[in-house]
Design a protein around this motif. Structure first.
Motif, PDB file in Angstrom:
ATOM      1  N   SER A  78      42.947  51.046  36.295  1.00 19.78           N
ATOM      2  CA  SER A  78      41.572  51.107  36.798  1.00 19.78           C
ATOM      3  C   SER A  78      40.789  49.867  36.373  1.00 19.78           C
ATOM      4  CB  SER A  78      40.903  52.378  36.264  1.00 19.78           C
ATOM      5  OG  SER A  78      39.573  52.464  36.714  1.00 19.78           O
ATOM      6  N   GLU A  79      41.012  49.422  35.121  1.00 21.52           N
ATOM      7  CA  GLU A  79      40.323  48.211  34.659  1.00 21.52           C
ATOM      8  C   GLU A  79      40.771  46.983  35.441  1.00 21.52           C
ATOM      9  OE1 GLU A  79      40.609  47.693  30.454  1.00 21.52           O
ATOM     10  OE2 GLU A  79      40.156  49.794  30.021  1.00 21.52           O
ATOM     11  N   PHE A  80      42.073  46.918  35.758  1.00 21.01           N
ATOM     12  CA  PHE A  80      42.584  45.767  36.514  1.00 21.01           C
ATOM     13  C   PHE A  80      41.948  45.703  37.898  1.00 21.01           C
ATOM     14  CE2 PHE A  80      46.815  46.076  34.003  1.00 21.01           C
ATOM     15  CZ  PHE A  80      46.226  45.413  32.941  1.00 21.01           C
ATOM     16  N   ARG A  81      41.761  46.854  38.527  1.00 18.15           N
ATOM     17  CA  ARG A  81      41.130  46.858  39.863  1.00 18.15           C
ATOM     18  C   ARG A  81      39.732  46.241  39.793  1.00 18.15           C
ATOM     19  NH1 ARG A  81      43.483  52.153  39.843  1.00 18.15           N
ATOM     20  NH2 ARG A  81      45.277  52.250  41.257  1.00 18.15           N
ATOM     21  N   GLY A  82      38.965  46.666  38.787  1.00 20.43           N
ATOM     22  CA  GLY A  82      37.618  46.122  38.647  1.00 20.43           C
ATOM     23  C   GLY A  82      37.630  44.645  38.294  1.00 20.43           C
ATOM     24  N   LEU A  83      38.545  44.243  37.408  1.00 21.84           N
ATOM     25  CA  LEU A  83      38.623  42.837  36.979  1.00 21.84           C
ATOM     26  C   LEU A  83      38.987  41.934  38.149  1.00 21.84           C
ATOM     27  CD1 LEU A  83      38.672  40.720  34.656  1.00 21.84           C
ATOM     28  CD2 LEU A  83      41.098  41.278  34.364  1.00 21.84           C
ATOM     29  N   LEU A  84      40.026  42.307  38.907  1.00 18.47           N
ATOM     30  CA  LEU A  84      40.467  41.465  40.014  1.00 18.47           C
ATOM     31  C   LEU A  84      39.423  41.416  41.124  1.00 18.47           C
ATOM     32  CD1 LEU A  84      44.235  42.527  40.208  1.00 18.47           C
ATOM     33  CD2 LEU A  84      43.235  40.536  39.065  1.00 18.47           C
ATOM     34  N   ARG A  85      38.724  42.544  41.311  1.00 19.40           N
ATOM     35  CA  ARG A  85      37.670  42.574  42.328  1.00 19.40           C
ATOM     36  C   ARG A  85      36.525  41.646  41.929  1.00 19.40           C
ATOM     37  NH1 ARG A  85      36.689  47.505  41.920  1.00 19.40           N
ATOM     38  NH2 ARG A  85      38.326  48.236  43.320  1.00 19.40           N
ATOM     39  N   ASP A  86      36.165  41.685  40.646  1.00 22.45           N
ATOM     40  CA  ASP A  86      35.074  40.818  40.176  1.00 22.45           C
ATOM     41  C   ASP A  86      35.456  39.342  40.255  1.00 22.45           C
ATOM     42  OD1 ASP A  86      33.617  43.084  39.684  1.00 22.45           O
ATOM     43  OD2 ASP A  86      34.082  43.159  37.530  1.00 22.45           O
ATOM     44  N   GLU A  87      36.749  39.050  39.992  1.00 21.11           N
ATOM     45  CA  GLU A  87      37.208  37.656  40.012  1.00 21.11           C
ATOM     46  C   GLU A  87      37.597  37.196  41.412  1.00 21.11           C
ATOM     47  OE1 GLU A  87      37.248  35.507  37.456  1.00 21.11           O
ATOM     48  OE2 GLU A  87      36.316  37.062  36.197  1.00 21.11           O
ATOM     49  N   LYS A  88      37.442  38.123  42.400  1.00 15.47           N
ATOM     50  CA  LYS A  88      37.769  37.812  43.804  1.00 15.47           C
ATOM     51  C   LYS A  88      39.230  37.381  43.968  1.00 15.47           C
ATOM     52  CE  LYS A  88      33.080  36.667  45.280  1.00 15.47           C
ATOM     53  NZ  LYS A  88      32.460  37.284  44.095  1.00 15.47           N
ATOM     54  N   ILE A  89      40.092  38.045  43.200  1.00 19.91           N
ATOM     55  CA  ILE A  89      41.537  37.829  43.318  1.00 19.91           C
ATOM     56  C   ILE A  89      42.099  38.942  44.196  1.00 19.91           C
ATOM     57  CG2 ILE A  89      43.729  37.713  42.072  1.00 19.91           C
ATOM     58  CD1 ILE A  89      42.170  36.733  39.626  1.00 19.91           C
ATOM     59  N   ARG A  90      42.701  38.576  45.329  1.00 17.10           N
ATOM     60  CA  ARG A  90      43.164  39.566  46.286  1.00 17.10           C
ATOM     61  C   ARG A  90      44.541  40.103  45.881  1.00 17.10           C
ATOM     62  NH1 ARG A  90      42.322  37.582  52.341  1.00 17.10           N
ATOM     63  NH2 ARG A  90      42.542  39.842  52.603  1.00 17.10           N
ATOM     64  N   GLN A 127      56.992  38.705  38.228  1.00 13.56           N
ATOM     65  CA  GLN A 127      58.248  39.078  38.889  1.00 13.56           C
ATOM     66  C   GLN A 127      58.017  39.126  40.390  1.00 13.56           C
ATOM     67  OE1 GLN A 127      60.024  42.669  37.410  1.00 13.56           O
ATOM     68  NE2 GLN A 127      59.980  42.025  35.256  1.00 13.56           N
ATOM     69  N   ASP A 128      59.118  39.049  41.117  1.00 12.07           N
ATOM     70  CA  ASP A 128      59.051  39.189  42.569  1.00 12.07           C
ATOM     71  C   ASP A 128      59.709  40.499  42.956  1.00 12.07           C
ATOM     72  OD1 ASP A 128      57.761  36.783  43.047  1.00 12.07           O
ATOM     73  OD2 ASP A 128      59.651  35.655  43.086  1.00 12.07           O
ATOM     74  N   MET A 129      58.904  41.409  43.544  1.00  7.85           N
ATOM     75  CA  MET A 129      59.417  42.685  44.030  1.00  7.85           C
ATOM     76  C   MET A 129      59.755  42.512  45.515  1.00  7.85           C
ATOM     77  SD  MET A 129      59.197  44.690  41.393  1.00  7.85           S
ATOM     78  CE  MET A 129      58.336  44.854  39.811  1.00  7.85           C
ATOM     79  N   GLY A 130      60.975  42.090  45.794  1.00  9.08           N
ATOM     80  CA  GLY A 130      61.341  41.765  47.170  1.00  9.08           C
ATOM     81  C   GLY A 130      60.619  40.508  47.598  1.00  9.08           C
ATOM     82  N   THR A 131      59.779  40.646  48.598  1.00  3.21           N
ATOM     83  CA  THR A 131      59.006  39.489  49.081  1.00  3.21           C
ATOM     84  C   THR A 131      57.578  39.496  48.546  1.00  3.21           C
ATOM     85  OG1 THR A 131      58.360  40.743  51.057  1.00  3.21           O
ATOM     86  CG2 THR A 131      60.359  39.393  51.210  1.00  3.21           C
ATOM     87  N   SER A 185      51.677  33.958  45.768  1.00  4.73           N
ATOM     88  CA  SER A 185      51.937  33.562  44.383  1.00  4.73           C
ATOM     89  C   SER A 185      50.715  32.943  43.727  1.00  4.73           C
ATOM     90  CB  SER A 185      53.103  32.558  44.341  1.00  4.73           C
ATOM     91  OG  SER A 185      54.274  33.134  44.848  1.00  4.73           O
ATOM     92  N   GLU A 186      49.854  32.318  44.519  1.00 10.18           N
ATOM     93  CA  GLU A 186      48.659  31.680  43.955  1.00 10.18           C
ATOM     94  C   GLU A 186      47.752  32.713  43.300  1.00 10.18           C
ATOM     95  OE1 GLU A 186      44.797  29.007  45.391  1.00 10.18           O
ATOM     96  OE2 GLU A 186      46.403  29.505  46.816  1.00 10.18           O
ATOM     97  N   HIS A 187      47.509  33.811  44.011  1.00 15.14           N
ATOM     98  CA  HIS A 187      46.665  34.854  43.438  1.00 15.14           C
ATOM     99  C   HIS A 187      47.357  35.534  42.259  1.00 15.14           C
ATOM    100  CE1 HIS A 187      44.387  34.460  47.248  1.00 15.14           C
ATOM    101  NE2 HIS A 187      43.374  34.907  46.515  1.00 15.14           N
ATOM    102  N   ARG A 188      48.693  35.649  42.333  1.00 15.15           N
ATOM    103  CA  ARG A 188      49.428  36.227  41.212  1.00 15.15           C
ATOM    104  C   ARG A 188      49.263  35.383  39.962  1.00 15.15           C
ATOM    105  NH1 ARG A 188      55.524  36.397  40.987  1.00 15.15           N
ATOM    106  NH2 ARG A 188      55.218  34.146  41.132  1.00 15.15           N
ATOM    107  N   ASP A 189      49.355  34.071  40.101  1.00 10.67           N
ATOM    108  CA  ASP A 189      49.223  33.184  38.943  1.00 10.67           C
ATOM    109  C   ASP A 189      47.802  33.223  38.378  1.00 10.67           C
ATOM    110  OD1 ASP A 189      51.846  32.524  39.306  1.00 10.67           O
ATOM    111  OD2 ASP A 189      51.423  30.674  40.424  1.00 10.67           O
ATOM    112  N   MET A 190      46.811  33.329  39.265  1.00 10.59           N
ATOM    113  CA  MET A 190      45.423  33.441  38.798  1.00 10.59           C
ATOM    114  C   MET A 190      45.236  34.737  37.998  1.00 10.59           C
ATOM    115  SD  MET A 190      43.485  32.195  42.284  1.00 10.59           S
ATOM    116  CE  MET A 190      41.895  32.747  41.710  1.00 10.59           C
ATOM    117  N   ALA A 191      45.804  35.833  38.504  1.00 11.93           N
ATOM    118  CA  ALA A 191      45.700  37.115  37.801  1.00 11.93           C
ATOM    119  C   ALA A 191      46.444  37.084  36.471  1.00 11.93           C
ATOM    120  CB  ALA A 191      46.249  38.231  38.685  1.00 11.93           C
ATOM    121  N   LEU A 192      47.601  36.420  36.458  1.00 15.98           N
ATOM    122  CA  LEU A 192      48.381  36.306  35.215  1.00 15.98           C
ATOM    123  C   LEU A 192      47.574  35.612  34.132  1.00 15.98           C
ATOM    124  CD1 LEU A 192      51.037  36.489  33.602  1.00 15.98           C
ATOM    125  CD2 LEU A 192      51.747  34.345  34.695  1.00 15.98           C
ATOM    126  N   ALA A 193      46.917  34.533  34.477  1.00 17.81           N
ATOM    127  CA  ALA A 193      46.117  33.790  33.500  1.00 17.81           C
ATOM    128  C   ALA A 193      44.930  34.620  33.017  1.00 17.81           C
ATOM    129  CB  ALA A 193      45.638  32.477  34.114  1.00 17.81           C
TER     130      ALA A 193
END
Length: 617
Positions: free
Chosen positions: A151-163, A203-207, A181-189
């Motif tokens: 739930s916290e991740f949803r709010g954090l990514l929404r606030d940071e405009k990470i799709r 990780q990559d879950m399939g595609t 991958s760009e948004h994944r790397d932003m979220a990772l950081a």
């Protein structure tokens, strides 16, 4: 030689006198009683007492008296049978925010209790009651922590405009899928910098580029410990709401809790309240999507299907507006307009701010109140009956937000006043951090408890009598002196248990019986040394002095090693082991005083002033 200074004699006399004074309340029996306690919205007064007395008289229940004691009403009864009958009558008569519980009422005279002298408490095995051993579901605690993170991740990514595409909670980790991958790397950081207690891997879950988030081992241990401690606190709060006198709630091992409720005989009600995991979630209704499409399988990623108590499906947003963790007070009442049962709720400061903002932003939108309970059922799995846990989440109320809500509001949609009272109690006491399961249950009836008391007292008296006879036969006058010290030792043990308001159990009585035998060991060593000195031709006065002085180090060594063992038992033992360790430790300390200082004072008074006394030893 062999004269105590005045202060030592005064000390011995004062200790024995005070011991007798504080042990005296235990000579008075306790009356069977029914206790009526008020909740936050109830009131214990003369009107309530009159109502209780009238109800008992109408059913021809004889009672010895009713009295107001602060915020509770105590009704004294002749025996446990009448006590159970009276409680049943009051349960049916008294409605509202009241708790009716079995209790024992002290008969200690006011002048004695006014000076701080009270009888010791009796444990479950002596008084009667129920014993529960509860297992805390640690997997559920970890899952709840992961769901909170999701739930916290949803709010954090929404606030940071990470799709992101989805956030999913698995057994021991959270998976976040991204569009690229760009948004994944932003979220990772961002997540790595915000949450140091997490292990974040790309990780990559399939595609689908994804992040796998896990708790560290340290965080997992802390989560489990916190869940166990929070459950203990919550159980204590619930027991306080039940009005049980002298309960025991303590940890056993890494995931279990022992609960003992003296005087309680209604195990069904106790299990219902203690094991209840009711909590609330306030969620907005997803009115942008069709609920019928969701029932057919087309559920939006941001929503989830819940069912009302009447069976109607609703599509609710996954994001929780508010949880029951922010509730600081609740009480059952009746709606002034409709007369239906409701629960009034008061939020803490943080909860009020959150609720005010969310309801203010959603005026005109529907909001659902979801009641969540954890239940255990027996099901056949592979031909065998197995306990299966399930979460029962039902909507109890759906209403349109008409105004901005804040600190106080009401919950409607409840079936009965009893359900409203129970829900209010569970919310008021707090939600369990993790579900619990009762893995062991024992009930001790009042008559069996009294039988245990009688047998325990008999065992102490028989052991005491045998020691008295042996000491008098073997050591004559000195043996009689040791017997006086032994009697004083028993009085001091009872006095200390009463002063500490310790709980006496059957193992505690076993510790006292053991102390009776061990208490004379010191005198045996002293008396044998005196005999040896007399055989060597020393004078009686010198023999007494040497006997006490030379035997002291041996006595101290023996008692200190036993005391260390008792302390270890108390530190690492649980329940009955602790009760044994307490009485054994107190017995060792008191026996050191009575067997050395006490007997020396008596011997000095008998032989200290004589030139060459003839010792009877």
């Amino acid at each position: 030689m062999n004269h105590y200074p005045m202060w030592k004699n005064v000390l011995v006399i004062a200790v024995i006198f005070l011991g007798g004074f504080f042990a005296m309340p235990n000579l008075y029996d306790k009356d069977a009683a029914v206790q009526v306690s008020a909740g936050r919205y109830g009131k214990v007064d003369l009107a309530l007492m009159s109502k209780v007395e009238s109800a008992l008289k109408a059913q021809s229940v004889a009672y010895m008296g009713a009295e107001l004691q602060g915020d509770r009403l105590l009704v004294r009864l002749a025996d446990s049978t009448t006590q159970l009958k009276a409680k049943k009558i009051l349960d049916e008569t008294i409605k509202g925010d009241y708790t009716i519980a079995l209790n024992l009422a002290s008969t200690t005279p006011p002048w004695l209790s006014g000076m701080g002298a009270e009888a010791m408490n009796l444990g479950l095995d002596l008084r009667g009651g129920v014993h529960f051993l509860m297992d805390v579901d640690m997997d559920a605690a970890i899952k709840k922590a992961l769901e909170g993170l999701a739930s916290e991740f949803r709010g954090l990514l929404r606030d940071e405009k990470i799709r992101y595409k989805r956030i999913q909670t698995e057994a021991d980790h959270v998976v976040i899928g991204f569009r690229n991958s760009e948004h994944r790397d932003m979220a990772l950081a961002k997540i790595s910098s915000e949450y140091n207690e997490l292990v974040v891997e790309a990780q990559d879950m399939g595609t689908t580029p994804s992040l796998v988030v896990r708790l560290t081992e340290v965080t997992i241990r802390e989560t489990k410990t916190t869940a166990l401690q929070q459950n203990i606190i919550t159980l204590r709060n619930r027991i306080n709401e039940l009005g049980v006198a002298e309960p025991t709630v303590q940890q056993q091992g890494d995931s279990r809790i022992v609960v003992q409720l003296p005087g309680v005989q209604d195990t069904a009600q106790a299990k219902k309240i203690l094991g209840g995991t009711a909590t609330l979630e306030f969620r907005l209704v997803d009115f942008e999507h069709d609920v019928q499409d969701a029932v057919k399988g087309r559920v939006p990623a941001t929503s989830k299907i819940y069912y009302h108590r009447d069976g109607r499906p609703y599509l609710l947003q996954k994001r929780v507006m508010l949880t029951g963790d922010h509730i600081i007070n609740s009480g059952s009442t009746l709606d002034s307009e409709t007369g239906t049962p409701t629960v009034s709720v008061t939020l803490d400061g943080k909860g009020a701010r959150i609720f005010s903002k969310v309801t203010g932003d959603n005026i005109g939108n529907p909001m659902a109140v979801v009641l969540i309970e954890s239940k255990t059922e027996m099901r056949k799995v592979g031909g065998k009956l197995t306990k299966v846990k399930r979460i029962d989440a039902k909507i109890i109320s759906v209403a349109t937000i008409r105004d901005q809500l804040s600190k106080k509001f009401q919950i409607t949609g409840l079936d009965s006043g009893a359900e409203a009272s129970e829900l209010a109690l569970l919310l008021r006491a707090g939600a369990l951090a993790a579900p619990i399961e009762i893995v062991e249950e024992r009930t001790v009836g009042p008559s069996l408890g009294q039988d245990n008391i009688d047998k325990g007292f008999q065992s102490v008296m028989i052991g005491f009598a045998f020691v008295l006879v042996f000491m008098v036969i073997w050591y004559r006058v000195f043996g009689a002196v040791a017997n006086i010290a032994l009697a004083a030792n028993l009085i001091l043990i009872v006095a200390l248990l009463s002063l500490l308001q310790a709980t006496l159990t059957l193992p505690g009585i076993a510790g006292i019986v053991l102390t009776v035998g061990m208490a004379v060991d010191a005198n045996v060593l002293i008396f044998e040394r005196i005999r040896e000195e007399l055989r060597l031709g020393n004078s009686p006065q010198a023999s007494i002095d040497v006997g006490y002085s030379k035997a002291f180090s041996t006595i101290a060594d023996a008692n200190i090693t036993t005391l260390i063992a008792a302390v270890v038992l108390f530190g690492f033992g649980t329940g009955s082991i602790k009760g044994f360790a307490v009485t054994l430790s107190l017995g060792i300390l008191t026996s050191m005083f009575t067997a050395i200082m006490g007997t020396r004072a008596v011997v000095n008074s008998l032989y200290g002033g004589k030139h060459r006394p003839k010792l009877s030893i």
